[in-house]
Design a protein around this motif. Structure first.
Motif, PDB file in Angstrom:
ATOM      1  N   ILE A 161       0.852  -1.338  -0.181  1.00 30.51           N
ATOM      2  CA  ILE A 161       0.088  -0.253  -0.004  1.00 30.51           C
ATOM      3  C   ILE A 161       1.005   1.120  -0.048  1.00 30.51           C
ATOM      4  O   ILE A 161       1.886   1.309   0.806  1.00 30.51           O
ATOM      5  CB  ILE A 161      -0.842   0.016   1.216  1.00 30.51           C
ATOM      6  N   GLN A 162       0.533   2.226  -1.036  1.00 36.33           N
ATOM      7  CA  GLN A 162       1.395   3.504  -1.014  1.00 36.33           C
ATOM      8  C   GLN A 162       0.572   4.394  -0.479  1.00 36.33           C
ATOM      9  O   GLN A 162      -0.625   4.929  -0.683  1.00 36.33           O
ATOM     10  CB  GLN A 162       1.669   3.707  -2.461  1.00 36.33           C
ATOM     11  N   HIS A 163       1.088   5.167   0.668  1.00 28.79           N
ATOM     12  CA  HIS A 163       0.224   5.872   1.536  1.00 28.79           C
ATOM     13  C   HIS A 163       0.326   7.477   0.733  1.00 28.79           C
ATOM     14  O   HIS A 163       1.132   7.612   0.030  1.00 28.79           O
ATOM     15  CB  HIS A 163       0.685   6.028   2.988  1.00 28.79           C
ATOM     16  N   THR A 167       4.979   6.808   1.963  1.00 31.11           N
ATOM     17  CA  THR A 167       5.451   5.955   2.734  1.00 31.11           C
ATOM     18  C   THR A 167       4.721   4.443   2.395  1.00 31.11           C
ATOM     19  O   THR A 167       3.714   4.536   1.541  1.00 31.11           O
ATOM     20  CB  THR A 167       5.394   5.603   4.203  1.00 31.11           C
ATOM     21  N   TYR A 168       5.443   3.482   2.317  1.00 29.15           N
ATOM     22  CA  TYR A 168       4.882   2.149   1.960  1.00 29.15           C
ATOM     23  C   TYR A 168       4.779   1.211   3.030  1.00 29.15           C
ATOM     24  O   TYR A 168       5.708   1.123   3.961  1.00 29.15           O
ATOM     25  CB  TYR A 168       5.913   1.405   0.802  1.00 29.15           C
ATOM     26  N   THR A 169       3.869   0.240   2.801  1.00 29.98           N
ATOM     27  CA  THR A 169       3.319  -0.712   3.631  1.00 29.98           C
ATOM     28  C   THR A 169       3.155  -2.080   3.005  1.00 29.98           C
ATOM     29  O   THR A 169       2.576  -2.204   2.282  1.00 29.98           O
ATOM     30  CB  THR A 169       2.088  -0.511   4.739  1.00 29.98           C
ATOM     31  N   LEU A 170       4.026  -2.989   3.461  1.00 25.88           N
ATOM     32  CA  LEU A 170       3.921  -4.459   2.861  1.00 25.88           C
ATOM     33  C   LEU A 170       3.015  -5.578   3.667  1.00 25.88           C
ATOM     34  O   LEU A 170       3.261  -5.273   4.881  1.00 25.88           O
ATOM     35  CB  LEU A 170       5.166  -5.042   3.005  1.00 25.88           C
ATOM     36  N   PHE A 171       2.113  -6.093   3.207  1.00 26.57           N
ATOM     37  CA  PHE A 171       1.132  -6.636   3.605  1.00 26.57           C
ATOM     38  C   PHE A 171       1.578  -8.248   3.064  1.00 26.57           C
ATOM     39  O   PHE A 171       1.190  -8.443   1.846  1.00 26.57           O
ATOM     40  CB  PHE A 171      -0.257  -6.565   3.442  1.00 26.57           C
TER      41      PHE A 171
END
Length: 195
Positions: A161-163, A167-171
């Motif tokens: 997910i690109q906020h 910033t980026y969050t990996l799931f």
């Protein structure tokens, strides 16, 4: 011979030997503990020999030395394979140790003493050696090295997910973690969803 064994009992040598056995079992990996055990056994025997022959005449000393040799020969000639286990507390000397004991008895060289400071250093070395711990060293990961390793199976269940703040969050399988750059391998194959 009975006087010899009585002196062992009076000196509480059994407890000393058991303590040294405990040290040997505890520090089995530390080679000097075996040298310590051998020297403590020798010291205990010589200390008792000294007390037994202290008031003996030269002839009685020779008889005592012959008795030690006779007992050692009797134990060596035993056909029972467990004889050594039964009698090891009474006399468990190699020929070199027995020779040293007999020379010590016949030459009356009872005045040799070890420096107490040296004894303290040697005994404390056994205990303080436990404070040395060897651990493997690994280099710290650099900024370019990703912290996550992704297999082929987990790529199908992963997304990024690109906020709005960049910033980026990996799931991956319900677990999440932040990443710096999604274009670096192995993240480049994972789909990116904009917030």
């Amino acid at each position: 011979m009975l006087m010899h064994e009585i002196k062992h009992i009076e000196n509480h040598d059994y407890y000393i030997k058991q303590f040294v056995n405990f040290l040997t079992i505890t520090y089995w990996w530390f080679p000097p503990v075996y040298i310590l055990r051998k020297n403590i056994d020798l010291f205990l025997e010589i200390r008792v020999d000294e007390k037994v022959v202290k008031k003996m005449s030269e002839r009685e000393r020779l008889n005592y030395a012959q008795l030690l040799i006779h007992v050692q020969k009797s134990l060596v000639n035993k056909t029972d394979p467990f004889a050594k286990e039964y009698y090891s507390f009474l006399i468990d000397d190699s020929s070199n140790v027995l020779e040293y004991r007999i020379r010590y008895i016949l030459e009356e060289s009872f005045m040799k003493k070890t420096n107490y400071l040296l004894l303290v250093v040697i005994c404390s070395l056994v205990f303080f050696s436990n404070s040395i711990i060897f651990e493997a060293s690994f280099p710290a990961p650099s900024a370019e090295t990703p912290y996550v390793t992704i297999s082929e199976d987990t790529i199908d269940n992963a997304y990024i997910i690109q906020h709005k703040d960049g910033t980026y969050t990996l799931f991956i399988d319900g677990e999440e973690g932040s990443i710096e750059d999604p274009t670096v391998s192995p993240f480049s194959e994972i789909p990116i969803i904009k917030e």
